[in-house]
Scaffold this active site. Structure first.
Site, PDB file in Angstrom:
ATOM      1  N   ARG A  60       0.825  -1.240   0.000  1.00  0.00           N
ATOM      2  CA  ARG A  60       0.000   0.000   0.000  1.00  0.00           C
ATOM      3  C   ARG A  60       0.845   1.270   0.000  1.00  0.00           C
ATOM      4  O   ARG A  60       0.375   2.345   0.358  1.00  0.00           O
ATOM      5  CB  ARG A  60      -0.985   0.017   1.157  1.00  0.00           C
ATOM      6  CG  ARG A  60      -1.948  -1.145   1.089  1.00  0.00           C
ATOM      7  CD  ARG A  60      -3.135  -0.972   1.985  1.00  0.00           C
ATOM      8  NE  ARG A  60      -3.993  -2.137   1.846  1.00  0.00           N
ATOM      9  CZ  ARG A  60      -3.796  -3.273   2.516  1.00  0.00           C
ATOM     10  NH1 ARG A  60      -2.804  -3.385   3.366  1.00  0.00           N
ATOM     11  NH2 ARG A  60      -4.595  -4.294   2.325  1.00  0.00           N
ATOM     12  N   LYS A 100       2.416  11.643 -11.350  1.00  0.00           N
ATOM     13  CA  LYS A 100       1.626  10.680 -12.126  1.00  0.00           C
ATOM     14  C   LYS A 100       2.486   9.449 -12.366  1.00  0.00           C
ATOM     15  O   LYS A 100       3.584   9.551 -12.929  1.00  0.00           O
ATOM     16  CB  LYS A 100       1.259  11.280 -13.487  1.00  0.00           C
ATOM     17  CG  LYS A 100       0.131  12.253 -13.442  1.00  0.00           C
ATOM     18  CD  LYS A 100      -0.496  12.289 -14.828  1.00  0.00           C
ATOM     19  CE  LYS A 100      -0.817  13.671 -15.276  1.00  0.00           C
ATOM     20  NZ  LYS A 100      -1.242  13.702 -16.681  1.00  0.00           N
ATOM     21  N   GLU A 147       9.255  18.717 -25.139  1.00  0.00           N
ATOM     22  CA  GLU A 147       8.557  19.183 -23.923  1.00  0.00           C
ATOM     23  C   GLU A 147       9.171  20.490 -23.420  1.00  0.00           C
ATOM     24  O   GLU A 147       8.476  21.324 -22.829  1.00  0.00           O
ATOM     25  CB  GLU A 147       8.611  18.115 -22.825  1.00  0.00           C
ATOM     26  CG  GLU A 147       7.883  16.819 -23.161  1.00  0.00           C
ATOM     27  CD  GLU A 147       6.354  16.944 -23.306  1.00  0.00           C
ATOM     28  OE1 GLU A 147       5.784  17.974 -22.912  1.00  0.00           O
ATOM     29  OE2 GLU A 147       5.747  15.993 -23.839  1.00  0.00           O
ATOM     30  N   LYS A 187       6.697  23.236 -15.107  1.00  0.00           N
ATOM     31  CA  LYS A 187       5.843  22.104 -14.734  1.00  0.00           C
ATOM     32  C   LYS A 187       5.423  22.195 -13.263  1.00  0.00           C
ATOM     33  O   LYS A 187       4.251  22.022 -12.941  1.00  0.00           O
ATOM     34  CB  LYS A 187       6.556  20.780 -15.003  1.00  0.00           C
ATOM     35  CG  LYS A 187       5.716  19.595 -14.525  1.00  0.00           C
ATOM     36  CD  LYS A 187       5.683  18.405 -15.402  1.00  0.00           C
ATOM     37  CE  LYS A 187       4.616  17.419 -14.927  1.00  0.00           C
ATOM     38  NZ  LYS A 187       4.667  16.134 -15.573  1.00  0.00           N
ATOM     39  N   GLU A 198      -5.161  17.510 -11.640  1.00  0.00           N
ATOM     40  CA  GLU A 198      -5.421  17.819 -13.048  1.00  0.00           C
ATOM     41  C   GLU A 198      -6.892  18.100 -13.332  1.00  0.00           C
ATOM     42  O   GLU A 198      -7.516  17.426 -14.135  1.00  0.00           O
ATOM     43  CB  GLU A 198      -4.943  16.647 -13.913  1.00  0.00           C
ATOM     44  CG  GLU A 198      -4.532  17.093 -15.290  1.00  0.00           C
ATOM     45  CD  GLU A 198      -3.870  15.988 -16.087  1.00  0.00           C
ATOM     46  OE1 GLU A 198      -4.125  14.817 -15.796  1.00  0.00           O
ATOM     47  OE2 GLU A 198      -3.092  16.329 -16.985  1.00  0.00           O
ATOM     48  N   ARG A 208      -3.501  22.824 -14.653  1.00  0.00           N
ATOM     49  CA  ARG A 208      -2.475  21.888 -15.104  1.00  0.00           C
ATOM     50  C   ARG A 208      -2.653  21.561 -16.593  1.00  0.00           C
ATOM     51  O   ARG A 208      -1.727  21.143 -17.265  1.00  0.00           O
ATOM     52  CB  ARG A 208      -2.543  20.604 -14.255  1.00  0.00           C
ATOM     53  CG  ARG A 208      -1.406  19.622 -14.496  1.00  0.00           C
ATOM     54  CD  ARG A 208      -1.373  18.564 -13.391  1.00  0.00           C
ATOM     55  NE  ARG A 208      -0.378  17.539 -13.654  1.00  0.00           N
ATOM     56  CZ  ARG A 208       0.055  16.658 -12.750  1.00  0.00           C
ATOM     57  NH1 ARG A 208      -0.431  16.699 -11.527  1.00  0.00           N
ATOM     58  NH2 ARG A 208       0.954  15.759 -13.052  1.00  0.00           N
ATOM     59  N   ASN A 228      -0.845  20.641 -21.388  1.00  0.00           N
ATOM     60  CA  ASN A 228      -1.261  19.838 -22.545  1.00  0.00           C
ATOM     61  C   ASN A 228      -1.210  20.612 -23.858  1.00  0.00           C
ATOM     62  O   ASN A 228      -1.754  20.165 -24.861  1.00  0.00           O
ATOM     63  CB  ASN A 228      -2.681  19.295 -22.330  1.00  0.00           C
ATOM     64  CG  ASN A 228      -2.663  18.143 -21.348  1.00  0.00           C
ATOM     65  OD1 ASN A 228      -1.661  17.441 -21.216  1.00  0.00           O
ATOM     66  ND2 ASN A 228      -3.757  17.955 -20.640  1.00  0.00           N
ATOM     67  N   HIS A 238      -0.980  18.829 -27.106  1.00  0.00           N
ATOM     68  CA  HIS A 238      -1.158  17.403 -26.844  1.00  0.00           C
ATOM     69  C   HIS A 238      -2.459  16.801 -27.394  1.00  0.00           C
ATOM     70  O   HIS A 238      -2.505  15.598 -27.606  1.00  0.00           O
ATOM     71  CB  HIS A 238      -1.021  17.116 -25.340  1.00  0.00           C
ATOM     72  CG  HIS A 238       0.421  17.051 -24.895  1.00  0.00           C
ATOM     73  ND1 HIS A 238       1.279  18.115 -25.033  1.00  0.00           N
ATOM     74  CD2 HIS A 238       1.151  16.060 -24.339  1.00  0.00           C
ATOM     75  CE1 HIS A 238       2.470  17.774 -24.570  1.00  0.00           C
ATOM     76  NE2 HIS A 238       2.422  16.529 -24.146  1.00  0.00           N
ATOM     77  N   HIS A 293      -1.552  13.433 -29.256  1.00  0.00           N
ATOM     78  CA  HIS A 293      -2.070  12.096 -28.937  1.00  0.00           C
ATOM     79  C   HIS A 293      -2.748  11.483 -30.153  1.00  0.00           C
ATOM     80  O   HIS A 293      -2.594  10.291 -30.426  1.00  0.00           O
ATOM     81  CB  HIS A 293      -3.030  12.167 -27.752  1.00  0.00           C
ATOM     82  CG  HIS A 293      -2.324  12.439 -26.460  1.00  0.00           C
ATOM     83  ND1 HIS A 293      -2.866  13.204 -25.451  1.00  0.00           N
ATOM     84  CD2 HIS A 293      -1.102  12.057 -26.014  1.00  0.00           C
ATOM     85  CE1 HIS A 293      -1.999  13.283 -24.444  1.00  0.00           C
ATOM     86  NE2 HIS A 293      -0.920  12.605 -24.769  1.00  0.00           N
ATOM     87  N   HIS A 328       6.239  10.216 -29.148  1.00  0.00           N
ATOM     88  CA  HIS A 328       5.523  11.273 -28.427  1.00  0.00           C
ATOM     89  C   HIS A 328       6.159  12.646 -28.658  1.00  0.00           C
ATOM     90  O   HIS A 328       5.461  13.620 -28.932  1.00  0.00           O
ATOM     91  CB  HIS A 328       5.482  10.938 -26.936  1.00  0.00           C
ATOM     92  CG  HIS A 328       4.715  11.944 -26.136  1.00  0.00           C
ATOM     93  ND1 HIS A 328       3.350  12.109 -26.263  1.00  0.00           N
ATOM     94  CD2 HIS A 328       5.106  12.859 -25.215  1.00  0.00           C
ATOM     95  CE1 HIS A 328       2.943  13.074 -25.450  1.00  0.00           C
ATOM     96  NE2 HIS A 328       3.996  13.551 -24.807  1.00  0.00           N
TER      97      HIS A 328
END
Ligand SMILES: NC(=O)c1ccc[n+]([C@@H]2O[C@H](COP(=O)([O-])OP(=O)(O)OC[C@H]3O[C@@H](n4cnc5c(N)ncnc54)[C@H](O)[C@@H]3O)[C@@H](O)[C@H]2O)c1
Length: 366
Positions: free
Chosen positions: A121, A143, A185, A225, A235, A239, A243, A246, A250, A262
């Site tokens: 956990r 993330k 990025e 960031k 998010e 945030r 993107n 993006h 994507h 990417h």
């Protein structure tokens, strides 16, 4: 490129409540940190030989910590690998109150971070980032996760590391392709931030990236960031500015069946977002050209041979899945982006048509 601010050997960012260290060589800070927070029970590392060499040195310096190596790569960013990592952690005697150190690029930070989030956990996790993507993006923001057959990053959770260490020296062995992935990025961060960071990149862009003053560039890109994440951990709002490019990226990745990486897709997405912003009267042509010139100089693509209809279909199906409408992050200026913008389908399609052609007036100086 003149090495600037050479006296600045260490940068530290605490915006997210855990330290992100950037140094030419982070060993000193890392060892000091471990002395304070406890010797790690295990080091998890990408089996890539360059990453392994970094891990072995750190393991020895930290007092013979066991190093558990895993062959990674995007195709192995899967639950099956997580299970192997968890089993190896049991084997190494990692306990609930242990500290675990992970070493590697973005795949390593996503996968090891996730394994440590679920192991008993959750055990404390710190990451030594060895790729540009991990340093400016993947290892920061909490993330973690893995890919499923149906798509990338579909299984995961938010879980902060207790520290991130960015070792500039590690970039020396990073392959050019992986370098470019991170540059996309960084250009994105510079469009969001504008000001000094964009000017700095324009100044550096004609020079080989391995000669860039990374001790200056990395903390500035990381700051973009951390500032966006700090206000919006889960998010739900601001945030989203991260993107930028993006929504297109994507769709381009998916329409190409992931043959467009990417980073390259983000570069294409940044051009597409600029075109959409121009067509909707938000952005100035001179600024759009500055962005395109920067992308070209760092070796990123601006044009795709993918069918516009295929990209559009991928965008639509992405959105259908999430039950939402297509929304874009668009630049209003370098240093000013707007999120949650809805645009008419025909305008988006017209932008995609343009993406099949090279831009006008962009000269590569290199
Ligand atoms: N969690 C997030 O917020 C987030 C953000 C951006 C990207 N990501 C994830 O990051 C991943 C991409 O990251 P990446 O580009 O670092 O990929 P990666 O971890 O696969 O590294 C790229 C390649 O470089 C090698 N490598 C790493 N460090 C090296 C070094 N110092 N010297 C030589 N080789 C080295 C790796 O073994 C690999 O072959 C993707 O899975 C993406 O989904 C996550």
């Amino acid at each position: 490129v003149a090495k600037r601010k050479e006296d600045r050997a260490l940068e530290r960012n605490d915006d997210l409540g855990y330290p992100i260290f950037v140094a030419q060589n982070v060993r000193e800070e890392l060892l000091a940190f471990l002395r304070m927070r406890g010797r790690p029970s295990a080091i998890l590392c990408d089996a890539n030989r360059h990453v392994r060499a970094v891990a072995d040195e750190i393991a020895q310096a930290a007092g013979d910590v066991p190093v558990l190596r895993f062959t990674l790569g995007e195709s192995r960013k899967r639950l099956a690998t997580v299970e192997r990592v968890l089993d190896a952690m049991v084997g190494a005697g990692v306990e609930r109150n242990s500290l675990v150190l992970g070493i590697g690029g973005g795949v390593a930070s996503d996968l090891f971070g996730f394994a440590c989030a679920v192991y008993m956990r959750g055990v404390r996790y710190a990451h030594v980032a060895t790729s540009l993507v991990a340093m400016v993006d993947a290892a920061i923001g909490g993330k973690t996760g893995v890919d499923l057959r149906e798509g990338k990053n579909l299984a995961g959770c938010f879980r902060d590391p207790i520290a991130v260490f960015c070792e500039v020296d590690a970039l020396e062995t990073l392959p050019a392709e992986a370098f470019r992935e991170g540059l996309a990025e960084i250009v994105k961060a510079a469009i969001i931030e504008g000001g000094d960071l964009f000017d700095l990149l324009e100044e550096l862009a004609p020079h080989p990236v391995r000669q860039w003053p990374w001790l200056e560039v990395l903390p500035a890109a990381i700051k973009v960031k951390t500032m966006a994440v700090a206000d919006d951990r889960l998010e739900v709002g601001a945030r989203a500015t991260l993107n930028l490019g993006h929504t297109f990226a994507h769709a381009i990745e998916r329409a190409s069946n992931y043959s467009v990486t990417h980073g390259k897709a983000v570069a294409l997405g940044l051009r597409a977002a600029g075109l959409l912003a121009l067509r909707t009267g938000r952005f100035r042509r001179e600024e759009h050209l500055r962005v395109l010139t920067l992308l070209t100089l760092v070796g990123l693509p601006l044009q795709t041979s993918l069918a516009p209809a295929a990209i559009f279909a991928a965008m639509r199906s992405d959105k259908k899945k999430s039950g939402g409408r297509l929304r874009f992050v668009l630049p209003r200026a370098i240093g000013d982006v707007e999120y949650g913008v809805e645009c008419a389908d025909r305008t988006v399609r017209a932008v995609l048509e343009r993406m099949a052609h090279p831009p006008e007036n962009v000269r590569a100086r290199r």
